[in-house]
Design a protein around this motif. Structure first.
Motif, mmCIF file in Angstrom:
data_model
loop_
_atom_site.group_PDB
_atom_site.id
_atom_site.type_symbol
_atom_site.label_atom_id
_atom_site.label_comp_id
_atom_site.label_asym_id
_atom_site.label_seq_id
_atom_site.Cartn_x
_atom_site.Cartn_y
_atom_site.Cartn_z
ATOM 1 N N SER A 84 0.862 -0.878 0.156
ATOM 2 C CA SER A 84 -0.044 0.044 0.151
ATOM 3 C C SER A 84 0.896 1.247 -0.016
ATOM 4 O O SER A 84 2.002 1.266 0.256
ATOM 5 C CB SER A 84 -0.753 0.062 1.241
ATOM 6 O OG SER A 84 0.020 0.193 2.487
ATOM 7 N N ALA A 85 0.303 2.254 -0.308
ATOM 8 C CA ALA A 85 1.111 3.655 -0.272
ATOM 9 C C ALA A 85 1.444 3.884 1.211
ATOM 10 O O ALA A 85 2.513 4.502 1.362
ATOM 11 C CB ALA A 85 0.160 4.582 -0.771
ATOM 12 N N LEU A 88 4.344 2.107 1.600
ATOM 13 C CA LEU A 88 5.772 2.581 0.886
ATOM 14 C C LEU A 88 6.099 3.592 1.478
ATOM 15 O O LEU A 88 7.426 3.928 1.780
ATOM 16 C CB LEU A 88 5.245 2.737 -0.291
ATOM 17 C CG LEU A 88 6.327 3.308 -1.437
ATOM 18 C CD1 LEU A 88 7.349 2.621 -1.405
ATOM 19 C CD2 LEU A 88 5.532 3.659 -2.751
ATOM 20 N N THR A 103 7.457 -3.444 -9.367
ATOM 21 C CA THR A 103 6.272 -4.395 -9.196
ATOM 22 C C THR A 103 6.901 -5.648 -8.901
ATOM 23 O O THR A 103 7.926 -6.074 -9.230
ATOM 24 C CB THR A 103 5.463 -4.407 -10.636
ATOM 25 O OG1 THR A 103 6.495 -4.974 -11.688
ATOM 26 C CG2 THR A 103 4.820 -3.291 -10.940
ATOM 27 N N TYR A 123 2.512 8.387 -2.025
ATOM 28 C CA TYR A 123 1.244 8.037 -2.762
ATOM 29 C C TYR A 123 0.889 8.398 -4.237
ATOM 30 O O TYR A 123 0.566 7.424 -5.105
ATOM 31 C CB TYR A 123 0.028 9.009 -2.096
ATOM 32 C CG TYR A 123 -0.190 8.774 -0.497
ATOM 33 C CD1 TYR A 123 -1.097 7.932 -0.088
ATOM 34 C CD2 TYR A 123 0.912 9.197 0.335
ATOM 35 C CE1 TYR A 123 -1.381 7.651 0.970
ATOM 36 C CE2 TYR A 123 0.447 9.070 1.700
ATOM 37 C CZ TYR A 123 -0.393 7.896 2.233
ATOM 38 O OH TYR A 123 -0.786 7.803 3.371
ATOM 39 N N TRP A 126 2.958 5.158 -5.796
ATOM 40 C CA TRP A 126 2.080 4.024 -5.707
ATOM 41 C C TRP A 126 0.981 4.064 -6.692
ATOM 42 O O TRP A 126 0.811 3.238 -7.652
ATOM 43 C CB TRP A 126 1.399 3.877 -4.219
ATOM 44 C CG TRP A 126 0.818 2.642 -4.176
ATOM 45 C CD1 TRP A 126 -0.701 2.356 -4.125
ATOM 46 C CD2 TRP A 126 1.402 1.340 -3.887
ATOM 47 N NE1 TRP A 126 -0.922 1.011 -3.914
ATOM 48 C CE2 TRP A 126 0.177 0.460 -3.694
ATOM 49 C CE3 TRP A 126 2.627 0.920 -3.903
ATOM 50 C CZ2 TRP A 126 0.775 -0.920 -3.580
ATOM 51 C CZ3 TRP A 126 2.943 -0.362 -3.290
ATOM 52 C CH2 TRP A 126 1.966 -1.344 -3.516
ATOM 53 N N ASP A 127 0.660 5.180 -7.039
ATOM 54 C CA ASP A 127 -0.632 5.417 -8.301
ATOM 55 C C ASP A 127 -0.050 5.282 -9.307
ATOM 56 O O ASP A 127 -0.634 4.681 -10.042
ATOM 57 C CB ASP A 127 -1.380 6.815 -8.019
ATOM 58 C CG ASP A 127 -2.301 6.853 -6.742
ATOM 59 O OD1 ASP A 127 -2.796 5.929 -6.283
ATOM 60 O OD2 ASP A 127 -2.714 8.007 -6.318
#
Length: 267
Positions: A84-85, A88, A103, A123, A126-127
């Motif tokens: 998850s962000a 991370l 990945t 964030y 991650w997106d």
């Protein structure tokens, strides 16, 4: 399918087609590590397969392969598994410098990777990555990459090809020099021993490439594995007494492995 006598086209999970394929085969080889491990396990119930389901399963996930290497006492870059962000963000705080977020599945030649540092917005990263699971690896300052190719038979006999020295541009291999001219005998022995340990741990039947970094301080650090013929060893077609492709076929057919000695070396 352009040159073979028979061709079967079906999804990897079509067990009827897989059973038909197995019934028509004496041995089954893959030169592509992203075939589902479950597919290879199903085929292995009735026919000899290379490299085997366990080798595929480990190689298909970057966290699994680095965790296995670490468990076997092989040096790896520091890494964090993130899902998850928020995770991370915590990992980036621990990183304390530069790193690469990747990945855990698929992705190659620099794809599925983002360079980051402690100040990066977790964030946004991650997106951009667009995945449910990733690995953050600390940045490695290295002189060059080296790859080792190990072969292993069903009865556990093993051996290695001469190592290959690799140079990249924009994450893509552009030149391989072999046998690796910059690699010391000590590092070669270290690398081949590590590759053999991995091959034994996954029950390899066939050939497996292990890529590693030689750091600026002369340390060997594990990067990843590929349980198949590898592009950094295509030179073995002319350069070794037995090529990586011939060796794979010999092992799949239960023949005695051939000599993998180089036909020439740098002086």
């Amino acid at each position: 399918s352009d040159v073979c006598d028979q061709s079967i086209t079906a999804p990897y999970d079509d067990k009827k087609a897989l059973a038909h394929f197995a019934s028509r085969s004496d041995a089954i080889i893959t030169e592509f590590e992203n075939i589902p491990a479950e597919t290879m396990a199903f085929l292995a119930e009735t026919v000899a397969v290379c490299p085997g389901a366990d080798a595929l399963r480990i190689a298909q996930n970057r966290i699994s392969e680095k965790s296995l290497a670490r468990e076997l006492g092989i040096s790896v870059p520091e890494f964090w598994a993130v899902t998850s962000a928020e995770e991370l963000a915590d990992a980036l705080a621990d990183l304390g410098g530069r790193g690469i977020v990747k990945t855990t599945t698929l992705g190659y030649d620099g794809k599925g990777q983002i360079a980051v540092d402690t100040a990066s917005n977790a964030y946004t990263v991650w997106d951009t990555l667009g995945t449910h699971e990733a690995i953050l690896e600390s940045f490695v300052s290295f002189s060059y990459e080296v790859s080792f190719l190990v072969w292993r038979t069903k009865d556990g006999s093993t051996g290695c090809f001469p190592a290959a020295e690799n140079h990249h541009e924009n994450g893509i291999l552009v030149r391989t020099v072999a046998p690796a001219p910059s690699l010391s005998e000590a590092l070669y022995n270290n690398g081949t021993a590590a590759a053999i340990r991995i091959a034994e741990a996954v029950g390899l039947e066939g050939v497996l490439a292990m890529e590693a970094f030689v750091t600026d301080k002369g340390q060997l650090l594990f990067n990843e594995i590929a349980p198949r013929p590898h592009n950094s060893f295509h030179w073995t077609i002319e350069g070794c007494e037995t090529s990586q492709f011939t060796q794979l076929v010999r092992i799949a057919c239960g023949m005695i492995p051939g000599s993998t000695a180089a036909r020439a070396v740098f002086t």
